[in-house]
Design a protein around this motif. Structure first.
Motif: not given
Length: 454
Positions: A341-348
């Motif tokens: 859930a964090l990865e999907n936003v932090m990476l962009p």
């Protein structure tokens, strides 16, 4: 769609593929070979990440998302029509590997493109919450796949399952593909794409003007992405989550059936319950990321998973259905779904708009090839060498979780970043730090010489 295909295949690899495509091997070696075909798709994902990532950055996210879903859906459906080893011999596993590669090629930029699209549409204030809903798509796909397999395993006897029942989940992929295609026809292009073209045009114009002012021959230099700090951090963040996913969502199902003699439906039921609970935990994690920072949430969840790995395996080792299910539900929601859930936003957010989709796709898939693609294969080999012991699995989960923890510690908090910025987040901070250092040095020199500059 992607995660339904992912889970349909991974469960089939763990439950039936060793008997259907690798029947002449021992149960343990058959599981190793089934995990190997699973890993082959992740090598293809890396190529798909680059090809479709570049397309997404050049011509737009929407077109790429339309093509990738078609490739995945058609390849998954075709698996359901494959002949078995008993029918055509070695051609059966070869066909399985080929279709898995096609499926992986299409999946290379699928979840990355979806994550980029949603992040670029969302407001800064609730980007984590809105972006987490992409992860609910993964939970929905996982839930549907496990429901399908649970129904099949419950309603069919072993003979019917091996004869034709295993094909049904892959036929279901075609129905989901049609729905996904219809939805994507009506998606608008990301607003960042239009702004990026404008900013890139302005940047090129300034470069040409500077070259003319310096007396150089005006030329437009192509700038390719580089191995930046943001990419390295993104690789580390993804590595732990991908590794935990491969172990807990794929290998543990086969481990519990093969070495602990637990009924196949117990593992699918645990995945179903974990997926249902994640409909609550994923938005909460996304919301907390908006409130207290995504970097801090990464540290909390990855640290907790590293500590929980051994107790989780000890609970599974008891073979008690309740304890085993509880262990899996907690592990999946903390070490896989919560971090995702964090990865999907932090990476962009870590990447600039210039090469965002390419770099995000490569970060996800390079880590996926190493961790998710080969993690289950390595786990199967180590457990087989350890004569069915659980400790290699626990060690791998600890290592994966610590990778993410260290990467989060080295990262910066990206909350509130303007996604129209062309440069990567950590590169921007480096430039700012350098500018501050130069300014401070200049002020010290001015103070020493007594010269005041305006």
């Amino acid at each position: 769609m992607e995660f339904m295909d992912f889970q349909l295949y991974s469960l089939a690899a763990a439950i039936v593929f060793s008997d259907i495509f690798f029947p002449e091997m021992t149960p343990a070696m058959g599981l190793v070979m089934a995990m190997g075909t699973y890993g082959a798709g992740y090598v293809a994902r890396l190529l798909g990440a680059y090809v479709f990532g570049r397309m997404g950055d050049k011509i737009g996210r929407r077109t790429v998302l339309f093509v990738t879903i078609m490739l995945m859906g058609l390849a998954s459906t075709a698996i359901g029509f494959l002949p078995t080893y008993q029918q055509v011999g070695i051609l059966a596993p070869i066909g399985l590997v080929i279709l898995r590669i096609v499926q992986g090629f299409g999946a290379g930029a699928e979840i990355s493109g979806a994550g980029v699209m949603v992040a670029e549409f969302a407001k800064k204030s609730n980007r984590g919450l809105v972006g987490s809903f992409v992860c609910l798509g993964t939970s929905t796909g996982t839930l549907l796949a496990n429901l399908i397999w649970t129904i099949i395993l419950t309603k069919l006897d072993q003979k019917s399952l091996m004869a034709w029942g295993w094909r049904i989940p892959f036929y279901a992929s075609f129905v989901i593909m049609i729905v996904a295609v219809l939805i994507r026809i009506f998606i608008k292009e990301s607003p960042v794409m239009a702004e990026k073209k404008k900013l890139l045009t302005e940047q090129r114009q300034k470069e040409l003007e500077n070259q003319k002012a310096n007396g150089d021959v005006p030329t437009v230099q192509k700038k390719h992405f580089k191995l930046s700090k943001s990419l390295l951090v993104a690789l580390g963040l993804r590595f732990g989550q991908a590794g935990n996913s491969g172990i807990m969502q794929t290998y543990l199902a086969g481990f519990m059936v093969t070495f602990l003699s637990i009924q196949k439906t117990v593992t699918t039921n645990a995945n179903i319950i974990a997926s249902l609970i994640s409909f609550v935990t994923i938005p909460i994690v996304g919301w907390l990321g908006d409130k207290i920072g995504r970097r801090r949430m990464y540290l909390i969840l990855s640290g907790a998973m590293a500590l929980y790995a051994i107790p989780m395996l000890l609970m599974i080792e008891t073979k008690n259905t309740v304890l085993l299910t509880l262990a899996m539900v907690i592990g999946l929601n903390v070490g896989v779904q919560g971090i995702f859930a964090l990865e999907n936003v932090m990476l962009p957010e870590l990447f600039g708009s210039k090469n965002r989709m390419t770099l995000m796709a490569l970060a996800k898939e390079i880590a996926g090839v190493i961790a998710t693609g080969f993690g289950p294969l390595i786990a199967a080999s180590l457990v087989s060498a350890a004569i069915g012991s659980w400790w290699p699995v626990a060690i791998m989960i600890v290592v994966f979780s610590l990778f993410t923890f260290v990467s989060a510690y080295l990262s910066v908090d990206t909350n509130g970043r303007d996604l129209n910025d062309l440069d990567d987040a950590m590169d921007d901070i480096s430039l700012k730090s350098e500018n501050l250092h130069n300014r401070a040095t200049s002020e010290l020199v001015d103070a020493h010489t007594g010269v005041k500059k305006h």
